[in-house]
Design a protein around this motif. Structure first.
Motif, mmCIF file in Angstrom:
data_model
loop_
_atom_site.group_PDB
_atom_site.id
_atom_site.type_symbol
_atom_site.label_atom_id
_atom_site.label_comp_id
_atom_site.label_asym_id
_atom_site.label_seq_id
_atom_site.Cartn_x
_atom_site.Cartn_y
_atom_site.Cartn_z
ATOM 1 N N GLU A 107 0.989 -1.556 -0.291
ATOM 2 C CA GLU A 107 -0.522 -0.035 0.322
ATOM 3 C C GLU A 107 1.071 1.345 -0.037
ATOM 4 O OE1 GLU A 107 0.169 -2.204 2.126
ATOM 5 O OE2 GLU A 107 -1.657 -3.520 2.002
ATOM 6 N N CYS A 108 1.073 1.948 -0.594
ATOM 7 C CA CYS A 108 1.334 3.591 -0.948
ATOM 8 C C CYS A 108 0.605 4.357 -1.490
ATOM 9 C CB CYS A 108 2.887 3.636 -1.086
ATOM 10 S SG CYS A 108 3.204 2.273 -2.786
ATOM 11 N N LEU A 110 0.475 7.633 -3.109
ATOM 12 C CA LEU A 110 1.305 8.834 -3.176
ATOM 13 C C LEU A 110 0.791 9.498 -4.409
ATOM 14 C CD1 LEU A 110 4.401 6.758 -3.135
ATOM 15 C CD2 LEU A 110 3.217 8.094 -1.229
ATOM 16 N N LEU A 113 0.539 13.534 -4.248
ATOM 17 C CA LEU A 113 1.691 13.640 -3.938
ATOM 18 C C LEU A 113 2.547 13.761 -5.239
ATOM 19 C CD1 LEU A 113 4.352 14.930 -2.455
ATOM 20 C CD2 LEU A 113 5.412 12.915 -2.137
ATOM 21 N N VAL A 114 2.334 13.577 -5.847
ATOM 22 C CA VAL A 114 2.754 12.813 -7.760
ATOM 23 C C VAL A 114 1.702 13.806 -8.796
ATOM 24 C CG1 VAL A 114 1.999 11.469 -9.687
ATOM 25 C CG2 VAL A 114 2.679 10.408 -7.304
ATOM 26 N N MET A 117 3.268 17.153 -7.849
ATOM 27 C CA MET A 117 5.256 17.193 -8.060
ATOM 28 C C MET A 117 4.875 17.744 -9.705
ATOM 29 S SD MET A 117 6.793 17.374 -5.773
ATOM 30 C CE MET A 117 8.287 17.958 -6.663
ATOM 31 N N ALA A 127 7.437 6.241 -11.690
ATOM 32 C CA ALA A 127 7.632 5.186 -10.407
ATOM 33 C C ALA A 127 8.074 5.924 -9.428
ATOM 34 C CB ALA A 127 8.692 4.122 -11.372
ATOM 35 N N HIS A 128 7.918 5.295 -8.121
ATOM 36 C CA HIS A 128 8.689 5.422 -6.630
ATOM 37 C C HIS A 128 9.415 4.493 -6.156
ATOM 38 C CE1 HIS A 128 4.593 4.284 -5.564
ATOM 39 N NE2 HIS A 128 5.314 3.212 -5.174
ATOM 40 N N LEU A 129 10.642 4.796 -5.066
ATOM 41 C CA LEU A 129 11.015 4.102 -4.510
ATOM 42 C C LEU A 129 10.280 4.858 -3.122
ATOM 43 C CD1 LEU A 129 13.084 1.961 -3.249
ATOM 44 C CD2 LEU A 129 14.845 3.734 -3.917
ATOM 45 N N LEU A 130 10.008 3.750 -1.660
ATOM 46 C CA LEU A 130 9.696 4.006 -0.474
ATOM 47 C C LEU A 130 9.572 3.225 0.048
ATOM 48 C CD1 LEU A 130 7.414 5.741 1.216
ATOM 49 C CD2 LEU A 130 6.000 4.054 0.632
#
Lengths: 142, 142
Positions: A107-108, A110, A113-114, A117, A127-130
């Motif tokens: 789950e994330c 974002l 926020l995405v 931005m 893509a993202h890294l969390l």
DNA sequence: GTAAGTGCAAACCTTTTGCAATCGG
DNA sequence: CCGATTGCAAAAGGTTTGCACTTAC
């Protein structure tokens, strides 16, 4: 072996990947500890179940598992050379900064926020890294 | 030099860090390209303004700047050996997967996610690592 | 002037690779 | 049985370190 283990072995078989003693040893090391491990750590742990296990095979197996999405590198400012089990294709890690225990989650949300931005910078984000860090229940109480 | 550069130089001076030609060269390389760079890339770029610059000094300076929070490693599945300017203490990167351009930002409201993960796992979460990836405006249009 | 910082070269480690032997399906 | 995989040892990188020299303040 854990559910994760069975699921991963099934997925490997489906892909036609041979389940050798060395590969099982690597997988078991990661599944059993539930921590992020360096190649060297996987090697020494893996030797318990496969005494002939070579470091070269550890590297080859970690690369294989990572390419298939079953294992993920753990980053953090210094320790980018550790790996942990990743049950799902897109997953993130919650890492105990004290004992190294990892908990994977998918789950994330974002999206807000995405979107912000993208509007601000003109990037198209795909893509993202969390990673989340903190203390696991055990380490927190000690 | 950019605003970032002036701010960083001031911060270094305040800390009593000597502003040598080598350090300026490393800083300038990162500030000018606005991309994430490996030590080797910083080295060859930096030599333009400081021909005697050694790779050892690049590593020492990158470590120094990182420890002071002015530079951050860029992760991603393979390239954990790149560095980019980090204007603020707590900042994240938006990275172009095509040209490597980076944009740093500080906003990140993960409180809902953090609260949920704390409730679910019993961890006490106190830090996070976040990177967004995509195409920058230039690369998107080509 | 003096201590911090540099460049060089060697030492270090981690990771990768070539190859003959071995093993899984 | 046959090709994929392994272990070994050597090679290849990338990063760090000791030391004499240089430089910023």
């Amino acid at each position: 072996m854990s559910d994760n283990g069975q699921t991963i072995e099934r997925a490997l078989r489906r892909r036609g990947v041979r389940l050798t003693r060395a590969r099982r040893a690597v997988l078991d090391a990661l599944l059993q500890t539930e921590r992020h491990l360096t190649a060297a750590q996987v090697h020494s742990l893996g030797r318990q179940s496969c005494p002939s296990l070579s470091l070269a095979s550890v590297y080859r197996t970690l690369a294989l598992l990572q390419s298939l999405g079953h294992v993920q590198p753990v980053h953090g400012d210094d320790e980018c050379q550790s790996y942990a089990i990743a049950p799902a294709a897109h997953s993130h890690q919650l890492i105990c900064s004290s004992c190294g225990m990892t908990y994977a989650f998918s789950e994330c949300d974002l999206s807000a926020l995405v979107a912000e931005m993208e509007a601000r910078t003109g990037f198209r984000i795909d893509a993202h890294l969390l990673e989340l860090r903190g203390l696991c229940p055990k380490c927190r109480d000690t």
